[in-house]
Design an enzyme around this catalytic site. Structure first.
Site, PDB file in Angstrom:
ATOM      1  N   SER A  52      10.003 -12.686  15.985  1.00 21.14           N
ATOM      2  CA  SER A  52      10.614 -13.654  16.906  1.00 21.14           C
ATOM      3  C   SER A  52      10.527 -15.076  16.346  1.00 21.14           C
ATOM      4  O   SER A  52       9.640 -15.387  15.540  1.00 21.14           O
ATOM      5  CB  SER A  52       9.895 -13.621  18.257  1.00 21.14           C
ATOM      6  OG  SER A  52      10.027 -12.355  18.862  1.00 21.14           O
TER       7      SER A  52
HETATM    8  N1  SAH Z   1       6.308  -9.612  18.730  1.00 20.58           N
HETATM    9  C1  SAH Z   1       7.095  -9.197  17.597  1.00 20.58           C
HETATM   10  C2  SAH Z   1       8.538  -8.972  17.978  1.00 20.58           C
HETATM   11  C3  SAH Z   1       9.218  -8.005  17.097  1.00 20.58           C
HETATM   12  S1  SAH Z   1      10.854  -7.571  17.584  1.00 20.58           S
HETATM   13  C4  SAH Z   1       7.034 -10.220  16.465  1.00 20.58           C
HETATM   14  O1  SAH Z   1       7.027 -11.429  16.731  1.00 20.58           O
HETATM   15  O2  SAH Z   1       7.041  -9.810  15.316  1.00 20.58           O
HETATM   16  C5  SAH Z   1      10.571  -6.417  18.874  1.00 20.58           C
HETATM   17  C6  SAH Z   1       9.883  -5.127  18.520  1.00 20.58           C
HETATM   18  O3  SAH Z   1       9.954  -4.290  19.675  1.00 20.58           O
HETATM   19  C7  SAH Z   1      10.489  -4.339  17.372  1.00 20.58           C
HETATM   20  O4  SAH Z   1       9.525  -4.150  16.394  1.00 20.58           O
HETATM   21  C8  SAH Z   1      10.919  -3.008  18.016  1.00 20.58           C
HETATM   22  O5  SAH Z   1      10.735  -1.891  17.169  1.00 20.58           O
HETATM   23  C9  SAH Z   1       9.988  -2.944  19.226  1.00 20.58           C
HETATM   24  N2  SAH Z   1      10.447  -2.069  20.316  1.00 20.58           N
HETATM   25  C10 SAH Z   1      11.711  -1.875  20.790  1.00 20.58           C
HETATM   26  N3  SAH Z   1      11.719  -0.972  21.797  1.00 20.58           N
HETATM   27  C11 SAH Z   1      10.407  -0.595  21.972  1.00 20.58           C
HETATM   28  C12 SAH Z   1       9.753   0.315  22.851  1.00 20.58           C
HETATM   29  N4  SAH Z   1      10.431   1.027  23.759  1.00 20.58           N
HETATM   30  N5  SAH Z   1       8.415   0.466  22.736  1.00 20.58           N
HETATM   31  C13 SAH Z   1       7.700  -0.248  21.825  1.00 20.58           C
HETATM   32  N6  SAH Z   1       8.267  -1.113  20.961  1.00 20.58           N
HETATM   33  C14 SAH Z   1       9.600  -1.290  21.025  1.00 20.58           C
END
Ligand code: SAH
Length: 214
Positions: A64
């Site tokens: 993010s």
């Molecule tokens: N907090 C993270 C955000 C990554 S993007 C950072 O700053 O790096 C969001 C993430 O949510 C992705 O890695 C994606 O694989 C995950 N995601 C999407 N759907 C999900 C679900 N149902 N359960 C767990 N993770 C999920």
């Protein structure tokens, strides 16, 4: 991975930028100073790691924007020692920010590649979050209730299981909306099972996917 004076300098600039964008909570800004964001990115992004941008982290996902991480963290109204459930570990950066603020963090990721990568990076720090490979829609019923829930992917709707697992008086921060844009919601669970919902502008997240653990 090294954290040089140059990285520290770039980090200070990012913190000034976050301050200018309205992030005033000094503890959050200090956490950004303490956690080197470039540790969570591929080497090719090292020089840009402290710009307010999202970057590819593998498996089609992105870390993010720093402002989004800071803003979601601010909305959580975190206090030391609180139990926080994060959905979407991704790079692990937000996880470490929450740990640095003294939260007891539980984080779920559905992409195995990212779960393993984040686990390895987080080992560099002296934090001990519980990282779980699984589907965030289900939350972690056996470890509930949580003081706070933070969803870092765009949810088509608010998952009922996550509301159930929130303590009375607890706060969930979740971007809701299908497609490219989501509205940031802060949901407070009230004593009689009711919820108070406030909106905080439009953001853009990768989607929260159901029943598709890879
Ligand atoms: N907090 C993270 C955000 C990554 S993007 C950072 O700053 O790096 C969001 C993430 O949510 C992705 O890695 C994606 O694989 C995950 N995601 C999407 N759907 C999900 C679900 N149902 N359960 C767990 N993770 C999920």
């Amino acid at each position: 991975m090294q954290d040089t004076f140059k990285h520290k300098g770039m980090r200070r600039q990012l913190i000034n930028e976050l301050r200018e964008k309205g992030i005033e909570n000094e503890q959050i800004l200090e956490a950004f100073d303490a956690i080197p964001r470039h540790f969570f990115l591929d080497l090719v992004f090292e020089q840009q790691a402290y710009s307010n941008q999202a970057f590819q982290i593998g498996a089609g996902q992105t870390i993010s924007h720093p402002y989004t991480v800071a803003f979601q963290t601010h909305l959580l109204e975190l206090k030391k020692g609180e139990k926080v459930l994060e959905i979407g570990t991704g790079s692990g950066f937000q996880t470490c920010i929450l740990c640095k603020l003294g939260a007891k963090v539980f984080s779920i990721e559905r992409q195995r590649e990212l779960f393993l990568k984040a686990k390895k990076i987080i080992e560099h720090f002296n934090f001990n979050p519980r990282l779980v490979y699984g589907d965030g829609y289900a939350g972690l019923p056996l470890l509930a209730p949580f003081d706070k829930v933070l969803v870092t992917c765009g949810a088509p709707e608010v998952p009922a299981a996550l509301i159930d697992q929130l303590k009375e008086g607890g706060i969930m921060v979740i971007p809701v909306g299908e497609g490219k844009d989501q509205v940031m919601l802060k949901i407070k669970k009230l004593p009689d099972g009711e919820v108070d919902i406030q909106q905080y502008g439009v953001f853009s997240f990768v989607p929260m996917l159901e029943n598709k653990v890879k």
